[in-house]
Write an enzyme that holds these catalytic residues in place. Structure first.
Site, mmCIF file in Angstrom:
data_model
loop_
_atom_site.group_PDB
_atom_site.id
_atom_site.type_symbol
_atom_site.label_atom_id
_atom_site.label_comp_id
_atom_site.label_asym_id
_atom_site.label_seq_id
_atom_site.Cartn_x
_atom_site.Cartn_y
_atom_site.Cartn_z
ATOM 1 N N GLU A 49 4.005 1.962 8.092
ATOM 2 C CA GLU A 49 2.694 1.904 7.334
ATOM 3 C C GLU A 49 1.642 0.943 7.999
ATOM 4 O OE1 GLU A 49 3.570 -0.131 3.926
ATOM 5 O OE2 GLU A 49 1.973 0.488 2.773
ATOM 6 N N ASP A 93 -5.236 -4.525 -0.379
ATOM 7 C CA ASP A 93 -4.889 -5.140 -1.650
ATOM 8 C C ASP A 93 -4.825 -6.598 -1.220
ATOM 9 O OD1 ASP A 93 -4.190 -2.573 -2.060
ATOM 10 O OD2 ASP A 93 -2.000 -2.949 -2.556
#
Ligand code: DGY
Length: 424
Positions: free
Chosen positions: A392, A163
């Site tokens: 993550e 992102d």
């Protein structure tokens, strides 16, 4: 130790299982995400084959009529995520986002069929998925490569999965922020804001969503209308690899037409990939299609290119480059070169290490025979889990866990890494 880690990973996947799909993590990501889901299925395959296939079937049940497979399927209502279906407004019965994500399904389904023990069931399910995955690949080349260059562009940073990569900074600067409706971010209430994209980036993410929404999510228009058109070597490598894996799968399942078309896609794309090579960095770079220039940004996207069958000589140089990065970082593979000023070791895709990318890079380099660096990547990946749990992503120098915790695809990759068949 590895049995203990595998047990933990299996429990984590079970905890994030919502019956027919898996959430990436509780809270931060409460729906089904496209590539998270497919990579998680590889983990499920080790202990519940039926559940692994269901994961991918659920995703493809939500494929659009034009072939696109959306990046989020909003199976349930959840106020804890922004932007939800009320922002996307794609008009689907089961709400979805309107953009896509890296197409790992061709790769994963081939791998799943090769490994499945319930042969008959697996063959039947792979056969049903085959034309759907092929339609997605066709969609990419039709809608995201309208000039037929062989390489597809992403039109939103969220499509790449990376992102807030430094790769997008310059192009993203050309995305306006005027007319962006007021919004409240939810991600920063689940994760440390210093680990996430900035508010300024979020405004631009939403500007693009509003722009595409104003065009009725018509994929014959979105590519050309987007001020953001980035050709990412990592993304294209995943697509290329999925096409060549789909060709093998189609051959095995007696579908010669799909096999031939998939092989053509892969060959054309591989040849075009070389236009992204940088002698200066010894890796591939992104191309900013809107201005037709390479982006001078040494990110992991250009290393992930080894996931495709790039020439052996190129793979060797990339392996060397990763070894060099391993002198700057304690844990391979940093998502951005730690020696450049833009590097930020805890901020999402601007430096942290991610197990899913490690897995794909290791897989590609294993095929190229680069055993020493593959072993280092595998060892570092397992060490990260031992030290910091199933996060993550991780600071590649301190191993600090970042972003969301209890992450499905991290767990799936641990099971894969600890299985010797994967990159041996
Ligand atoms: C997010 O919300 O952070 C996602 O990466 C978008 O898919």
């Amino acid at each position: 130790m590895s049995k203990h880690l595998i047990d933990q990973a299996m429990q984590l996947l079970r905890a994030n299982d919502r019956g027919t799909y898996t959430v990436p993590t509780y809270g931060l990501y409460p729906f089904q995400w496209n590539w998270d889901s497919v990579l998680s299925a590889l983990g499920f395959l080790h202990f519940d084959e039926d559940r692994a296939w269901t994961e991918i079937e659920t995703l493809f049940d939500n494929q659009w009529e034009d072939g696109m497979v959306p990046h989020i399927i909003f199976h349930e209502h959840d106020e804890g995520y922004f932007p939800g279906p009320d922002v996307w407004r794609t008009g689907r019965k089961v709400p979805t986002s309107g953009i896509t994500q890296p197409p790992v399904a061709g790769f994963a389904v081939r791998r799943m069929l090769e490994r499945a023990e319930q042969r008959e069931d697996a063959t039947r399910r792979a056969r049903a998925l085959l034309p759907k995955i092929h339609a997605w690949h066709e969609w990419f080349f039709r809608c995201r490569d309208p000039q037929g260059t062989g390489l597809v562009a992403i039109i939103h940073p969220w499509e790449s999965g990376r992102d807030n990569s430094v790769d997008w900074d310059a192009a993203f600067g050309r995305v306006p922020t005027d007319g962006v409706e007021a919004f409240t971010r939810r991600d920063t209430s689940h994760a440390n804001p210093d680990h996430r994209p900035t508010d300024e980036q979020y405004k631009r993410y939403i500007w693009l969503v509003q722009k595409f929404r104003s065009l009725g999510w018509d994929n014959s228009k979105l590519h050309d209308a987007s001020p953001f058109q980035l050709v990412d070597p990592g993304f294209n490598a995943i697509l290329t690899r999925s096409c060549s894996d789909l060709a093998e799968l189609a051959d095995a399942l007696g579908e010669p037409e799909i096999a031939a078309q998939s092989r053509n896609f892969a060959e054309k794309s591989l040849a075009a990939m070389d236009t992204l090579w940088s002698e200066k960095w010894g890796q591939y770079l992104c191309r900013d299609r809107a201005i037709d220039e390479l982006v001078d940004s040494p990110s992991i996207g250009g290393l992930l290119a080894v996931f495709a069958e790039i020439p052996a000589a190129r793979a060797k140089v990339v392996a060397k480059r990763i070894a060099k990065l391993g002198e700057l970082a304690n844990f391979l593979v940093p998502s951005h070169d730690p020696s450049v000023p833009e590097y930020d070791g805890m901020r999402y895709w601007r430096g942290p290490a991610w197990l899913i990318v490690n897995y794909m890079i290791a897989d590609g380099l294993a095929r190229a025979g680069e055993t020493a660096i593959v072993n280092r990547i595998k060892a570092d990946s397992v060490k990260l889990i031992e030290e910091s749990g199933f996060a993550e992503y991780y600071d590649p120098i301190t191993a600090e866990p970042c972003g969301g915790g209890q992450f499905s695809w991290t767990a799936a990759m641990v099971i894969e890494f600890l299985d010797e068949r994967v990159t041996a």
